[in-house]
Design a protein around this motif. Structure first.
Motif, PDB file in Angstrom:
ATOM      1  N   ILE A  29      36.731  47.736  35.642  1.00  0.00           N
ATOM      2  CA  ILE A  29      35.770  47.231  36.624  1.00  0.00           C
ATOM      3  C   ILE A  29      35.699  45.719  36.498  1.00  0.00           C
ATOM      4  O   ILE A  29      35.441  45.191  35.420  1.00  0.00           O
ATOM      5  N   GLU A  30      35.954  45.049  37.590  1.00  0.00           N
ATOM      6  CA  GLU A  30      35.911  43.593  37.597  1.00  0.00           C
ATOM      7  C   GLU A  30      34.816  43.119  38.543  1.00  0.00           C
ATOM      8  O   GLU A  30      34.666  43.640  39.635  1.00  0.00           O
ATOM      9  N   SER A  31      34.043  42.136  38.086  1.00  0.00           N
ATOM     10  CA  SER A  31      32.978  41.595  38.922  1.00  0.00           C
ATOM     11  C   SER A  31      32.676  40.168  38.502  1.00  0.00           C
ATOM     12  O   SER A  31      32.603  39.857  37.307  1.00  0.00           O
ATOM     13  N   ASN A  32      32.507  39.303  39.478  1.00  0.00           N
ATOM     14  CA  ASN A  32      32.095  37.920  39.220  1.00  0.00           C
ATOM     15  C   ASN A  32      30.595  37.733  39.443  1.00  0.00           C
ATOM     16  O   ASN A  32      30.087  36.618  39.367  1.00  0.00           O
ATOM     17  N   ASP A  33      29.921  38.842  39.732  1.00  0.00           N
ATOM     18  CA  ASP A  33      28.483  38.815  40.012  1.00  0.00           C
ATOM     19  C   ASP A  33      27.753  39.235  38.738  1.00  0.00           C
ATOM     20  O   ASP A  33      27.674  40.421  38.420  1.00  0.00           O
ATOM     21  N   SER A  69      26.752  42.558  34.526  1.00  0.00           N
ATOM     22  CA  SER A  69      27.541  42.422  35.747  1.00  0.00           C
ATOM     23  C   SER A  69      27.227  43.560  36.703  1.00  0.00           C
ATOM     24  O   SER A  69      26.876  44.668  36.282  1.00  0.00           O
ATOM     25  N   THR A 120      28.473  45.737  40.346  1.00  0.00           N
ATOM     26  CA  THR A 120      29.358  46.067  41.451  1.00  0.00           C
ATOM     27  C   THR A 120      28.569  46.968  42.392  1.00  0.00           C
ATOM     28  O   THR A 120      27.378  47.220  42.166  1.00  0.00           O
ATOM     29  N   LYS A 121      29.225  47.464  43.393  1.00  0.00           N
ATOM     30  CA  LYS A 121      28.526  48.315  44.367  1.00  0.00           C
ATOM     31  C   LYS A 121      27.966  49.566  43.720  1.00  0.00           C
ATOM     32  O   LYS A 121      26.852  49.996  44.038  1.00  0.00           O
ATOM     33  N   ASN A 122      28.712  50.163  42.799  1.00  0.00           N
ATOM     34  CA  ASN A 122      28.317  51.447  42.222  1.00  0.00           C
ATOM     35  C   ASN A 122      28.051  51.407  40.724  1.00  0.00           C
ATOM     36  O   ASN A 122      27.646  52.417  40.151  1.00  0.00           O
ATOM     37  N   HIS A 123      28.284  50.248  40.076  1.00  0.00           N
ATOM     38  CA  HIS A 123      28.184  50.207  38.622  1.00  0.00           C
ATOM     39  C   HIS A 123      27.413  48.988  38.130  1.00  0.00           C
ATOM     40  O   HIS A 123      27.277  47.987  38.829  1.00  0.00           O
TER      41      HIS A 123
END
Length: 450
Positions: free
Chosen positions: A222-226, A318, A320-323
């Motif tokens: 899972i990658e996220s910059n948020d 961090s 994501t939409k679901n994690h």
């Protein structure tokens, strides 16, 4: 002539780790040719089949799952599987997760995925001819194994002397209890040829069953910059001060989690169980875009157990939409979020009050705690609080007996007599660190705000 028959057939049982894997239903399928019969590849009937038109370019089939899942293993049953190997590619969405020649096997062929990828689509495609003359013509069934629909995953790394590289899977609860009760010394873990693990610490030796690490479900990539950053101490305290008021059953899924709401440079953590609401605000170093997510209470409870709680150490959170992903020290925690819109807390709270009381927190908590000695487990006897002048009279009466105690306070506003579930008051007071607390009351039938 290239000819292919694909039929999903019945999905085999999951070999292990059933707590992290569950069956994900296939809702539809499409293929390179003969789409009018493609549903027969998903009907759990080995007597029915789908056949392509004999061309390599159409030798593929795509399954759509009922929900997104981390694809970590594909299971394929092939006609002629005892003597043939087939060159296949497997995709999760648009990401290739496996490519190569299948093993010759006496049964189902497992294609293990090293790094699970989340998707709601699986595509299986022939990428060339087999080493046998009949090429793709004898594939009769393709089955998608139960995917890893992970709700919560934890990965941590520890330093040690690695003498021989390898991987095994151990029964988590047993391994944890063994390590917990070992002496405070170096621990050696070895594997034996008969799927046994030997755990040694000083004079203590344990031999327990082990399983292949290849069957273990790894965390999805899972990658996220948020992301936001808070200290370990602040996060641990926020969980401690709110987790007690989540619901302990799934009657309302929202109540089993906590709201994480980011507004500029403030993170607000909220929990409620239908009887009480807990709110904790955290000041952030920077300002961020508005965001609301609902984090499962189970995830936060696990984090609270393993996080160090150092004021100087930081946690990166961090989204994501679901994690949601928590990274601290050498540990990564990945959790699915609870879907839906959280309750409108602001509409439940009021800043109006008719009575305000300031009281020593320890005296109030000890008084209520003593009162519970007269309540049997399961009883719902309220503790009555009579507020007059500069004193609070605490009263309780049950079949066991009665108690009456007066504690001093500072009152602002009207006199009031009101009753509460003593457990609710105790839970809230125990997580407050201040020496004194303020209690706000509207009337005898309205909630109390602490």
């Amino acid at each position: 002539t290239l000819k292919g028959n694909l039929d999903k057939g019945k999905t085999p049982l999951t070999p292990s780790y059933k707590d992290t894997k569950r069956d994900i239903r296939i809702v539809s399928a499409k293929a390179g040719a003969n789409n009018e019969t493609v549903d027969q590849s998903c009907d759990d009937n080995e007597r029915s089949e789908w056949m392509n038109d004999g061309k390599l370019s159409t030798a593929w089939i795509t399954y759509t799952l009922e929900k997104e899942a981390a694809i970590d293993d594909i299971c394929i049953k092939l006609n002629g599987w005892r003597s043939r190997s087939y060159p296949l590619e497997v995709f999760a969405g648009n990401t290739m997760i496996w490519s190569g020649d299948t093993n010759k096997s006496l049964g189902y062929v497992h294609l293990n995925v090293e790094k699970p990828v989340r998707s709601n689509q699986i595509t299986i495609r022939l990428k060339g001819n087999t080493s046998d003359q009949d090429a793709f013509g004898q594939i009769t069934e393709v089955a998608a194994k139960a995917a890893n629909d992970m709700e919560l995953g934890i990965e941590t790394k520890i330093k040690g002397d690695i003498l021989d590289k390898g991987k095994i899977a151990l029964e988590a609860k047993l391994f944890s209890e063994i390590v917990r009760k070992l002496p405070d010394s170096e621990v050696t873990i070895e594997t034996e040829s008969d799927n046994q693990a030997l755990i040694t610490c000083e004079k203590a030796k344990f031999s327990i069953a082990a399983q292949s690490g290849d069957d273990f479900s790894y965390l999805p990539a899972i990658e996220s910059n948020d992301f936001i950053t808070v200290s370990e101490f602040t996060l641990k305290e926020a969980i401690r001060q709110t987790i007690f008021s989540i619901a302990d059953n799934d009657t309302n899924k929202m109540m089993t989690g906590e709201l994480f709401e980011i507004t500029e440079n403030v993170l607000k953590v909220v929990s409620l169980d239908g009887h009480r609401i807990s709110i904790r605000k955290i000041d952030l170093k920077d300002s961020y875009e508005p965001r609301k997510v609902i984090v499962p209470g189970k995830t936060l409870q696990e984090i609270s157990k393993i996080i160090g709680g150092e004021a100087e150490a930081e946690v990166q959170i961090s989204f994501t939409k679901n994690h949601i992903v928590f990274e601290f020290d050498r540990t990564v925690v990945v959790s699915r979020l609870i879907e839906g819109e959280y309750f409108r807390i602001d509409q439940m709270l009021s800043s109006d009050y008719e009575t305000k009381v300031r009281v020593n927190k320890r005296e109030l908590l000890d008084c209520i705690d003593r009162a519970t000695l007269l309540i049997k487990e399961g009883d719902k006897k309220p503790i009555i609080i009579d507020i007059k002048d500069d004193a609070m009279q605490m009263m309780i009466k049950s079949q066991i007996g009665s108690m009456d105690e007066v504690i001093l306070c500072t009152k602002d506003g009207k006199d009031l007599m009101i009753g509460f579930n003593p457990k609710f008051l105790i839970d809230a007071l125990r997580v407050i660190d201040d020496e004194e607390v303020d209690l706000y009351f509207m009337n005898a039938k309205a909630p109390c705000f602490i």
